[in-house]
Design an enzyme around this catalytic site. Structure first.
Site, PDB file in Angstrom:
ATOM      1  N   ASP A 129      10.932   4.242  14.077  1.00 38.59           N
ATOM      2  CA  ASP A 129      10.454   4.508  12.721  1.00 38.59           C
ATOM      3  C   ASP A 129      11.653   4.537  11.771  1.00 38.59           C
ATOM      4  OD1 ASP A 129       9.481   5.786  10.406  1.00 38.59           O
ATOM      5  OD2 ASP A 129       7.965   6.858  11.570  1.00 38.59           O
TER       6      ASP A 129
ATOM      7  N   ARG B 249       5.970  -0.434  15.748  1.00 34.44           N
ATOM      8  CA  ARG B 249       5.165  -0.943  16.871  1.00 34.44           C
ATOM      9  C   ARG B 249       6.079  -1.802  17.741  1.00 34.44           C
ATOM     10  NH1 ARG B 249       0.638  -4.438  14.245  1.00 34.44           N
ATOM     11  NH2 ARG B 249       2.352  -5.075  12.933  1.00 34.44           N
TER      12      ARG B 249
ATOM     13  N   GLY C 213      10.223  -3.855  10.039  1.00 33.76           N
ATOM     14  CA  GLY C 213       8.835  -4.349   9.934  1.00 33.76           C
ATOM     15  C   GLY C 213       8.709  -5.705  10.587  1.00 33.76           C
TER      16      GLY C 213
ATOM     17  N   TYR D 227       1.338   2.075  -3.626  1.00 31.95           N
ATOM     18  CA  TYR D 227       2.136   0.962  -3.102  1.00 31.95           C
ATOM     19  C   TYR D 227       2.892   0.251  -4.245  1.00 31.95           C
ATOM     20  CZ  TYR D 227       2.730  -3.785  -1.067  1.00 31.95           C
ATOM     21  OH  TYR D 227       3.214  -5.000  -0.636  1.00 31.95           O
TER      22      TYR D 227
ATOM     23  N   GLY E  72       5.431  -7.448  11.770  1.00 32.42           N
ATOM     24  CA  GLY E  72       4.363  -7.722  10.811  1.00 32.42           C
ATOM     25  C   GLY E  72       4.196  -9.218  10.575  1.00 32.42           C
TER      26      GLY E  72
HETATM   27  N1  LIG Z   1       1.405  -9.858   3.059  1.00 38.67           N
HETATM   28  C1  LIG Z   1       1.396  -9.924   1.752  1.00 38.67           C
HETATM   29  O1  LIG Z   1       0.458 -10.496   1.144  1.00 38.67           O
HETATM   30  C2  LIG Z   1       2.535  -9.342   0.963  1.00 38.67           C
HETATM   31  C3  LIG Z   1       2.604  -9.590  -0.418  1.00 38.67           C
HETATM   32  C4  LIG Z   1       3.648  -9.033  -1.144  1.00 38.67           C
HETATM   33  C5  LIG Z   1       4.620  -8.285  -0.513  1.00 38.67           C
HETATM   34  N2  LIG Z   1       4.523  -8.067   0.833  1.00 38.67           N
HETATM   35  C6  LIG Z   1       5.556  -7.243   1.456  1.00 38.67           C
HETATM   36  O2  LIG Z   1       6.164  -7.954   2.513  1.00 38.67           O
HETATM   37  C7  LIG Z   1       6.533  -7.047   3.551  1.00 38.67           C
HETATM   38  C8  LIG Z   1       5.954  -7.519   4.861  1.00 38.67           C
HETATM   39  O3  LIG Z   1       4.549  -7.573   4.725  1.00 38.67           O
HETATM   40  P1  LIG Z   1       3.602  -7.999   5.907  1.00 38.67           P
HETATM   41  O4  LIG Z   1       2.501  -8.780   5.329  1.00 38.67           O
HETATM   42  O5  LIG Z   1       4.409  -8.559   7.004  1.00 38.67           O
HETATM   43  O6  LIG Z   1       3.011  -6.563   6.285  1.00 38.67           O
HETATM   44  P2  LIG Z   1       2.551  -6.041   7.728  1.00 38.67           P
HETATM   45  O7  LIG Z   1       1.736  -4.825   7.493  1.00 38.67           O
HETATM   46  O8  LIG Z   1       1.993  -7.151   8.516  1.00 38.67           O
HETATM   47  O9  LIG Z   1       3.946  -5.624   8.364  1.00 38.67           O
HETATM   48  C9  LIG Z   1       4.619  -4.433   8.048  1.00 38.67           C
HETATM   49  C10 LIG Z   1       5.300  -3.971   9.317  1.00 38.67           C
HETATM   50  O10 LIG Z   1       6.011  -2.765   9.026  1.00 38.67           O
HETATM   51  C11 LIG Z   1       5.892  -1.929  10.153  1.00 38.67           C
HETATM   52  N3  LIG Z   1       6.128  -0.534   9.737  1.00 38.67           N
HETATM   53  C12 LIG Z   1       5.330   0.225   8.958  1.00 38.67           C
HETATM   54  N4  LIG Z   1       5.862   1.457   8.837  1.00 38.67           N
HETATM   55  C13 LIG Z   1       7.025   1.456   9.547  1.00 38.67           C
HETATM   56  C14 LIG Z   1       8.007   2.440   9.802  1.00 38.67           C
HETATM   57  N5  LIG Z   1       7.896   3.691   9.315  1.00 38.67           N
HETATM   58  N6  LIG Z   1       9.077   2.111  10.558  1.00 38.67           N
HETATM   59  C15 LIG Z   1       9.200   0.856  11.081  1.00 38.67           C
HETATM   60  N7  LIG Z   1       8.271  -0.124  10.880  1.00 38.67           N
HETATM   61  C16 LIG Z   1       7.198   0.180  10.121  1.00 38.67           C
HETATM   62  C17 LIG Z   1       4.465  -2.137  10.650  1.00 38.67           C
HETATM   63  O11 LIG Z   1       4.319  -1.741  12.003  1.00 38.67           O
HETATM   64  C18 LIG Z   1       4.298  -3.632  10.444  1.00 38.67           C
HETATM   65  O12 LIG Z   1       4.607  -4.369  11.612  1.00 38.67           O
HETATM   66  C19 LIG Z   1       6.058  -5.669   3.123  1.00 38.67           C
HETATM   67  O13 LIG Z   1       7.129  -4.966   2.554  1.00 38.67           O
HETATM   68  C20 LIG Z   1       5.011  -5.981   2.083  1.00 38.67           C
HETATM   69  O14 LIG Z   1       4.903  -4.940   1.167  1.00 38.67           O
HETATM   70  C21 LIG Z   1       3.519  -8.588   1.581  1.00 38.67           C
END
Ligand SMILES: NC(=O)c1ccc[n+]([C@@H]2O[C@H](COP(=O)([O-])OP(=O)(O)OC[C@H]3O[C@@H](n4cnc5c(N)ncnc54)[C@H](O)[C@@H]3O)[C@@H](O)[C@H]2O)c1
Length: 343
Positions: free
Chosen positions: A58, A41, A14, A158, A17
Protein backbone atom coordinates in the site's frame (compact mmCIF):
# COMPACT_ATOMS: atom_id res chain seq x y z
CA UNK A 1 31.18 -5.72 3.72
CA UNK A 2 29.66 -5.82 0.24
CA UNK A 3 28.46 -2.68 -1.49
CA UNK A 4 24.98 -3.13 -2.82
CA UNK A 5 24.66 -1.96 -6.41
CA UNK A 6 21.24 -0.56 -7.04
CA UNK A 7 19.97 -0.80 -10.58
CA UNK A 8 18.37 2.36 -11.97
CA UNK A 9 14.69 1.78 -12.48
CA UNK A 10 11.23 3.10 -13.19
CA UNK A 11 8.67 2.81 -10.39
CA UNK A 12 5.03 2.24 -11.38
CA UNK A 13 2.43 2.51 -8.62
CA UNK A 14 -1.04 1.10 -9.30
CA UNK A 15 0.80 -1.19 -11.71
CA UNK A 16 -1.92 -3.81 -11.73
CA UNK A 17 -4.61 -1.40 -12.93
CA UNK A 18 -5.84 -0.80 -16.47
CA UNK A 19 -3.24 1.82 -17.31
CA UNK A 20 -0.51 -0.10 -15.49
CA UNK A 21 -1.09 -3.12 -17.73
CA UNK A 22 -0.74 -1.06 -20.91
CA UNK A 23 2.24 0.89 -19.61
CA UNK A 24 4.22 -2.13 -18.40
CA UNK A 25 3.64 -3.95 -21.70
CA UNK A 26 4.78 -0.92 -23.71
CA UNK A 27 7.84 -0.22 -21.52
CA UNK A 28 8.84 -3.88 -21.74
CA UNK A 29 8.41 -3.82 -25.52
CA UNK A 30 10.57 -0.68 -25.80
CA UNK A 31 13.18 -2.36 -23.56
CA UNK A 32 16.06 -0.93 -21.58
CA UNK A 33 14.19 -0.11 -18.36
CA UNK A 34 14.05 -1.94 -15.06
CA UNK A 35 10.41 -1.89 -14.08
CA UNK A 36 9.53 -1.85 -10.39
CA UNK A 37 5.81 -2.61 -10.20
CA UNK A 38 3.89 -1.76 -7.03
CA UNK A 39 0.22 -2.36 -6.31
CA UNK A 40 -1.90 -3.09 -3.28
CA UNK A 41 -3.19 -6.11 -5.24
CA UNK A 42 -0.84 -8.84 -6.41
CA UNK A 43 0.58 -8.12 -9.86
CA UNK A 44 -0.99 -10.35 -12.54
CA UNK A 45 1.10 -13.38 -13.51
CA UNK A 46 1.24 -12.19 -17.13
CA UNK A 47 2.99 -8.96 -16.11
CA UNK A 48 5.50 -10.49 -13.71
CA UNK A 49 8.08 -11.63 -16.29
CA UNK A 50 8.14 -8.08 -17.71
CA UNK A 51 9.14 -6.52 -14.38
CA UNK A 52 12.40 -6.47 -12.45
CA UNK A 53 10.51 -6.40 -9.16
CA UNK A 54 6.85 -6.84 -8.25
CA UNK A 55 5.85 -5.49 -4.88
CA UNK A 56 2.47 -6.03 -3.25
CA UNK A 57 1.91 -3.14 -0.88
CA UNK A 58 0.00 0.00 0.00
CA UNK A 59 1.44 3.42 -0.92
CA UNK A 60 0.23 4.60 2.48
CA UNK A 61 2.66 2.29 4.28
CA UNK A 62 5.70 4.36 5.23
CA UNK A 63 7.84 1.26 5.69
CA UNK A 64 7.23 0.21 2.11
CA UNK A 65 8.46 3.55 0.84
CA UNK A 66 11.51 3.36 3.09
CA UNK A 67 12.22 -0.03 1.56
CA UNK A 68 11.92 1.42 -1.94
CA UNK A 69 14.28 4.21 -0.95
CA UNK A 70 16.89 1.82 0.38
CA UNK A 71 16.67 -0.87 -2.30
CA UNK A 72 16.18 0.95 -5.59
CA UNK A 73 17.58 3.79 -7.63
CA UNK A 74 14.50 5.43 -9.12
CA UNK A 75 14.69 7.96 -11.95
CA UNK A 76 11.06 8.02 -13.05
CA UNK A 77 7.86 7.45 -11.10
CA UNK A 78 4.61 6.74 -12.87
CA UNK A 79 2.24 7.31 -10.01
CA UNK A 80 -0.93 5.60 -11.24
CA UNK A 81 -2.36 4.28 -7.95
CA UNK A 82 -5.65 5.94 -7.08
CA UNK A 83 -9.19 5.39 -5.90
CA UNK A 84 -11.29 6.37 -8.92
CA UNK A 85 -14.27 8.72 -9.10
CA UNK A 86 -17.27 6.48 -8.44
CA UNK A 87 -15.61 4.42 -5.73
CA UNK A 88 -14.28 7.58 -4.04
CA UNK A 89 -17.82 8.90 -3.53
CA UNK A 90 -18.61 5.93 -1.28
CA UNK A 91 -15.52 6.36 0.92
CA UNK A 92 -14.33 9.94 0.39
CA UNK A 93 -12.01 10.10 3.39
CA UNK A 94 -10.29 6.84 2.46
CA UNK A 95 -10.04 8.06 -1.16
CA UNK A 96 -8.44 11.28 0.04
CA UNK A 97 -5.87 9.32 2.00
CA UNK A 98 -4.86 7.22 -1.02
CA UNK A 99 -5.15 9.97 -3.63
CA UNK A 100 -3.55 12.82 -1.68
CA UNK A 101 -1.52 11.38 1.22
CA UNK A 102 -0.36 8.56 -1.06
CA UNK A 103 0.79 11.10 -3.66
CA UNK A 104 2.64 13.08 -0.95
CA UNK A 105 4.47 9.91 0.06
CA UNK A 106 5.60 9.38 -3.52
CA UNK A 107 6.70 13.03 -3.84
CA UNK A 108 8.79 12.58 -0.71
CA UNK A 109 10.32 9.44 -2.17
CA UNK A 110 11.12 11.38 -5.36
CA UNK A 111 12.85 14.14 -3.37
CA UNK A 112 14.89 11.61 -1.38
CA UNK A 113 15.84 9.68 -4.49
CA UNK A 114 16.96 12.79 -6.32
CA UNK A 115 19.08 13.86 -3.32
CA UNK A 116 20.66 10.45 -3.27
CA UNK A 117 21.46 9.97 -6.97
CA UNK A 118 21.84 13.64 -7.81
CA UNK A 119 19.42 14.02 -10.71
CA UNK A 120 15.77 15.08 -10.82
CA UNK A 121 13.15 12.35 -10.63
CA UNK A 122 10.53 12.56 -13.33
CA UNK A 123 7.13 12.29 -11.67
CA UNK A 124 4.44 11.30 -14.17
CA UNK A 125 0.97 11.89 -12.79
CA UNK A 126 -2.28 10.93 -14.55
CA UNK A 127 -4.84 13.57 -13.66
CA UNK A 128 -8.33 13.61 -15.11
CA UNK A 129 -11.12 15.65 -16.66
CA UNK A 130 -12.70 15.12 -13.21
CA UNK A 131 -10.56 18.13 -12.20
CA UNK A 132 -13.25 20.21 -13.94
CA UNK A 133 -16.63 21.03 -12.50
CA UNK A 134 -19.19 22.81 -14.65
CA UNK A 135 -22.19 23.93 -12.62
CA UNK A 136 -24.98 22.75 -14.95
CA UNK A 137 -25.82 21.32 -18.38
CA UNK A 138 -26.51 24.73 -19.92
CA UNK A 139 -23.04 25.96 -18.94
CA UNK A 140 -21.52 22.74 -20.23
CA UNK A 141 -23.22 23.29 -23.62
CA UNK A 142 -21.95 26.85 -23.82
CA UNK A 143 -18.43 26.13 -22.50
CA UNK A 144 -16.97 24.74 -25.77
CA UNK A 145 -13.42 23.40 -25.57
CA UNK A 146 -12.39 23.94 -21.96
CA UNK A 147 -8.83 25.10 -21.23
CA UNK A 148 -6.74 23.85 -18.31
CA UNK A 149 -7.37 26.83 -16.03
CA UNK A 150 -11.11 27.11 -16.65
CA UNK A 151 -13.87 25.60 -14.48
CA UNK A 152 -11.48 24.23 -11.85
CA UNK A 153 -14.34 23.65 -9.40
CA UNK A 154 -14.71 19.85 -9.26
CA UNK A 155 -17.68 18.32 -7.43
CA UNK A 156 -16.19 14.91 -6.66
CA UNK A 157 -13.63 13.94 -4.03
CA UNK A 158 -11.61 12.29 -6.81
CA UNK A 159 -11.61 15.46 -8.94
CA UNK A 160 -10.66 17.61 -5.95
CA UNK A 161 -7.86 15.17 -5.10
CA UNK A 162 -6.53 15.23 -8.69
CA UNK A 163 -6.61 19.02 -8.93
CA UNK A 164 -4.88 19.39 -5.56
CA UNK A 165 -2.20 16.85 -6.51
CA UNK A 166 -1.51 18.78 -9.71
CA UNK A 167 -0.82 21.80 -7.49
CA UNK A 168 1.20 19.68 -5.10
CA UNK A 169 3.33 18.57 -8.04
CA UNK A 170 3.84 22.16 -9.17
CA UNK A 171 4.89 23.04 -5.61
CA UNK A 172 7.39 20.18 -5.37
CA UNK A 173 8.77 21.04 -8.81
CA UNK A 174 9.13 24.78 -8.35
CA UNK A 175 8.69 25.95 -4.75
CA UNK A 176 9.64 23.10 -2.43
CA UNK A 177 10.96 24.41 0.93
CA UNK A 178 11.41 27.80 -0.70
CA UNK A 179 12.36 29.52 2.57
CA UNK A 180 14.75 26.89 3.91
CA UNK A 181 18.44 27.78 4.10
CA UNK A 182 19.43 24.57 2.36
CA UNK A 183 16.78 24.89 -0.33
CA UNK A 184 17.48 22.64 -3.26
CA UNK A 185 15.40 23.09 -6.39
CA UNK A 186 14.72 20.67 -9.17
CA UNK A 187 14.40 17.43 -7.20
CA UNK A 188 11.02 16.59 -8.72
CA UNK A 189 10.32 17.07 -12.41
CA UNK A 190 6.53 16.86 -12.19
CA UNK A 191 4.57 16.25 -15.40
CA UNK A 192 0.84 15.64 -15.41
CA UNK A 193 -1.81 14.84 -18.01
CA UNK A 194 -5.52 15.42 -17.57
CA UNK A 195 -6.86 12.31 -19.26
CA UNK A 196 -10.35 11.92 -20.65
CA UNK A 197 -12.24 8.63 -20.15
CA UNK A 198 -9.98 5.77 -21.25
CA UNK A 199 -11.14 2.68 -23.11
CA UNK A 200 -9.03 -0.45 -23.24
CA UNK A 201 -9.71 -3.54 -25.34
CA UNK A 202 -7.84 -5.75 -22.89
CA UNK A 203 -8.98 -4.75 -19.42
CA UNK A 204 -12.39 -3.95 -17.97
CA UNK A 205 -12.64 -0.83 -15.83
CA UNK A 206 -14.13 -0.57 -12.38
CA UNK A 207 -14.82 2.38 -10.14
CA UNK A 208 -14.76 5.19 -12.72
CA UNK A 209 -17.64 7.37 -13.92
CA UNK A 210 -16.70 7.19 -17.61
CA UNK A 211 -16.95 3.39 -17.42
CA UNK A 212 -20.24 3.30 -19.37
CA UNK A 213 -18.41 3.41 -22.73
CA UNK A 214 -16.08 0.43 -22.12
CA UNK A 215 -18.82 -1.43 -20.19
CA UNK A 216 -21.19 -1.10 -23.16
CA UNK A 217 -18.61 -2.57 -25.52
CA UNK A 218 -17.48 -5.41 -23.28
CA UNK A 219 -21.10 -6.37 -22.45
CA UNK A 220 -22.14 -6.39 -26.12
CA UNK A 221 -19.19 -8.59 -27.08
CA UNK A 222 -20.27 -11.11 -24.44
CA UNK A 223 -23.91 -11.02 -25.58
CA UNK A 224 -25.00 -9.47 -22.28
CA UNK A 225 -27.62 -6.69 -22.08
CA UNK A 226 -26.34 -3.37 -20.78
CA UNK A 227 -28.24 -0.59 -19.02
CA UNK A 228 -26.27 2.62 -19.43
CA UNK A 229 -26.15 4.79 -16.29
CA UNK A 230 -26.09 8.11 -18.21
CA UNK A 231 -28.49 9.75 -20.68
CA UNK A 232 -28.17 9.09 -24.39
CA UNK A 233 -27.22 12.70 -25.18
CA UNK A 234 -24.38 12.87 -22.66
CA UNK A 235 -21.00 13.72 -24.13
CA UNK A 236 -17.51 13.66 -22.62
CA UNK A 237 -14.08 13.14 -24.19
CA UNK A 238 -12.60 9.66 -24.54
CA UNK A 239 -9.36 8.10 -25.71
CA UNK A 240 -8.12 4.64 -26.62
CA UNK A 241 -5.72 3.25 -24.00
CA UNK A 242 -2.70 2.93 -26.38
CA UNK A 243 -2.88 6.70 -26.99
CA UNK A 244 -2.93 7.34 -23.23
CA UNK A 245 0.21 5.22 -22.81
CA UNK A 246 1.96 6.91 -25.74
CA UNK A 247 1.07 10.31 -24.29
CA UNK A 248 2.67 9.46 -20.94
CA UNK A 249 5.81 8.19 -22.65
CA UNK A 250 5.98 11.16 -24.99
CA UNK A 251 5.55 13.70 -22.21
CA UNK A 252 8.21 11.93 -20.18
CA UNK A 253 10.69 12.30 -23.05
CA UNK A 254 9.85 15.93 -23.81
CA UNK A 255 12.72 18.38 -23.21
CA UNK A 256 12.10 20.21 -19.93
CA UNK A 257 12.60 23.60 -21.55
CA UNK A 258 9.70 23.00 -23.95
CA UNK A 259 7.19 22.55 -21.17
CA UNK A 260 5.20 25.63 -20.25
CA UNK A 261 2.89 23.99 -17.70
CA UNK A 262 2.87 21.15 -15.21
CA UNK A 263 -0.60 19.82 -16.16
CA UNK A 264 -1.81 19.34 -19.73
CA UNK A 265 -5.19 18.49 -21.24
CA UNK A 266 -5.23 15.84 -23.93
CA UNK A 267 -8.17 14.47 -25.88
CA UNK A 268 -9.06 12.31 -28.86
CA UNK A 269 -12.84 12.17 -29.55
CA UNK A 270 -16.10 13.12 -27.82
CA UNK A 271 -18.98 10.82 -28.78
CA UNK A 272 -22.36 10.97 -27.04
CA UNK A 273 -23.46 7.83 -25.17
CA UNK A 274 -26.08 7.34 -27.91
CA UNK A 275 -23.41 7.47 -30.63
CA UNK A 276 -21.40 4.86 -28.76
CA UNK A 277 -24.50 2.65 -28.64
CA UNK A 278 -24.93 2.99 -32.43
CA UNK A 279 -21.30 1.97 -33.04
CA UNK A 280 -21.62 -0.96 -30.61
CA UNK A 281 -24.86 -2.19 -32.19
CA UNK A 282 -23.40 -1.98 -35.69
CA UNK A 283 -20.44 -4.08 -34.56
CA UNK A 284 -22.48 -6.51 -32.47
CA UNK A 285 -25.91 -6.79 -34.13
CA UNK A 286 -28.53 -7.74 -31.59
CA UNK A 287 -26.67 -6.09 -28.70
CA UNK A 288 -29.21 -4.86 -26.16
CA UNK A 289 -28.28 -1.44 -24.78
CA UNK A 290 -30.81 0.58 -22.82
CA UNK A 291 -30.51 3.92 -21.06
CA UNK A 292 -31.36 3.96 -17.40
CA UNK A 293 -29.69 7.08 -16.04
CA UNK A 294 -28.61 7.14 -12.43
CA UNK A 295 -29.29 10.77 -11.53
CA UNK A 296 -26.35 11.06 -9.20
CA UNK A 297 -23.72 9.53 -11.47
CA UNK A 298 -25.31 11.48 -14.34
CA UNK A 299 -24.81 14.72 -12.42
CA UNK A 300 -21.10 13.96 -12.11
CA UNK A 301 -20.75 13.37 -15.86
CA UNK A 302 -22.76 16.54 -16.54
CA UNK A 303 -20.13 18.48 -14.58
CA UNK A 304 -17.32 17.28 -16.85
CA UNK A 305 -16.67 19.13 -20.11
CA UNK A 306 -17.91 17.74 -23.44
CA UNK A 307 -14.65 18.82 -25.06
CA UNK A 308 -11.29 20.01 -23.81
CA UNK A 309 -8.66 22.19 -25.43
CA UNK A 310 -5.39 20.30 -25.81
CA UNK A 311 -3.52 22.90 -27.86
CA UNK A 312 -0.83 23.39 -25.18
CA UNK A 313 0.08 19.66 -25.25
CA UNK A 314 0.10 19.69 -29.05
CA UNK A 315 2.35 22.74 -29.11
CA UNK A 316 4.74 21.94 -26.25
CA UNK A 317 5.40 18.22 -26.66
CA UNK A 318 3.82 17.24 -29.96
CA UNK A 319 0.75 15.46 -28.58
CA UNK A 320 -1.35 13.97 -31.37
CA UNK A 321 -3.73 11.02 -30.95
CA UNK A 322 -3.17 8.09 -33.27
CA UNK A 323 -6.70 6.85 -32.74
CA UNK A 324 -9.55 9.10 -33.79
CA UNK A 325 -13.08 7.79 -33.15
CA UNK A 326 -13.18 5.68 -36.31
CA UNK A 327 -9.79 4.03 -35.73
CA UNK A 328 -10.30 3.63 -31.99
CA UNK A 329 -13.49 1.60 -32.41
CA UNK A 330 -12.92 -0.15 -35.73
CA UNK A 331 -9.19 -0.88 -35.66
CA UNK A 332 -8.48 -1.24 -31.94
CA UNK A 333 -11.46 -1.78 -29.64
CA UNK A 334 -13.95 -3.86 -31.64
CA UNK A 335 -11.49 -6.35 -33.23
CA UNK A 336 -9.61 -6.99 -29.98
CA UNK A 337 -12.71 -7.17 -27.80
CA UNK A 338 -14.33 -9.55 -30.32
CA UNK A 339 -11.26 -11.82 -30.16
CA UNK A 340 -11.08 -11.60 -26.38
CA UNK A 341 -14.58 -13.04 -25.92
CA UNK A 342 -14.61 -15.36 -28.94
CA UNK A 343 -12.92 -18.22 -27.11
N1 LIG B 1 -9.17 4.88 -16.54
C1 LIG B 1 -9.52 6.11 -16.81
O1 LIG B 1 -10.49 6.36 -17.57
C2 LIG B 1 -8.72 7.26 -16.25
C3 LIG B 1 -8.98 8.56 -16.71
C4 LIG B 1 -8.25 9.61 -16.17
C5 LIG B 1 -7.26 9.38 -15.24
N2 LIG B 1 -7.03 8.10 -14.82
C6 LIG B 1 -6.00 7.90 -13.81
O2 LIG B 1 -5.04 6.97 -14.28
C7 LIG B 1 -4.54 6.20 -13.19
C8 LIG B 1 -4.68 4.73 -13.50
O3 LIG B 1 -6.05 4.46 -13.72
P1 LIG B 1 -6.59 3.02 -14.05
O4 LIG B 1 -7.68 3.16 -15.02
O5 LIG B 1 -5.45 2.13 -14.34
O6 LIG B 1 -7.25 2.67 -12.64
P2 LIG B 1 -7.38 1.23 -11.94
O7 LIG B 1 -8.39 1.37 -10.87
O8 LIG B 1 -7.55 0.19 -12.97
O9 LIG B 1 -5.94 1.07 -11.29
C9 LIG B 1 -5.55 1.70 -10.11
C10 LIG B 1 -4.63 0.75 -9.38
O10 LIG B 1 -4.20 1.37 -8.17
C11 LIG B 1 -4.13 0.37 -7.19
N3 LIG B 1 -4.21 1.00 -5.86
C12 LIG B 1 -5.28 1.61 -5.32
N4 LIG B 1 -4.98 2.03 -4.07
C13 LIG B 1 -3.68 1.68 -3.84
C14 LIG B 1 -2.82 1.84 -2.74
N5 LIG B 1 -3.23 2.42 -1.60
N6 LIG B 1 -1.55 1.38 -2.83
C15 LIG B 1 -1.12 0.76 -3.97
N7 LIG B 1 -1.92 0.57 -5.06
C16 LIG B 1 -3.19 1.03 -4.99
C17 LIG B 1 -5.33 -0.53 -7.46
O11 LIG B 1 -5.17 -1.81 -6.87
C18 LIG B 1 -5.34 -0.57 -8.97
O12 LIG B 1 -4.63 -1.68 -9.48
C19 LIG B 1 -5.30 6.64 -11.95
O13 LIG B 1 -4.53 7.57 -11.24
C20 LIG B 1 -6.53 7.30 -12.53
O14 LIG B 1 -7.02 8.27 -11.66
C21 LIG B 1 -7.72 7.04 -15.32
Amino acid sequence: MTTQIRKPGVLITGANGEMGHGLIEQLAKDGGKNIIALDVRAIDDGLKPLCTACIAGDILEERLLERLQSEYEIHTIYHLAAVLSTRAEFTPEAAHRVNVDGTMHLMKLAIEQSRWHGSPVKFMFPSSIAAYGLPDRETKKRAGKVKEEEWNTPRTMYGINKLYCEHLGRYYAHHYRQLAADTQRGGVDFRSIRFPGLISAFTVPSGGTSDYAPEMLHAAAQGKPYACFVREDVRIPFMAMPDAIQALLRLELAPRENLTRTAYNITAFSPSAGEIRTIVQQAFPGAVVSFSPDDRRQAIVDSWPAEIDDSAARHDWGWMPEFDQQRAFHEYLIPHIRTRYAT
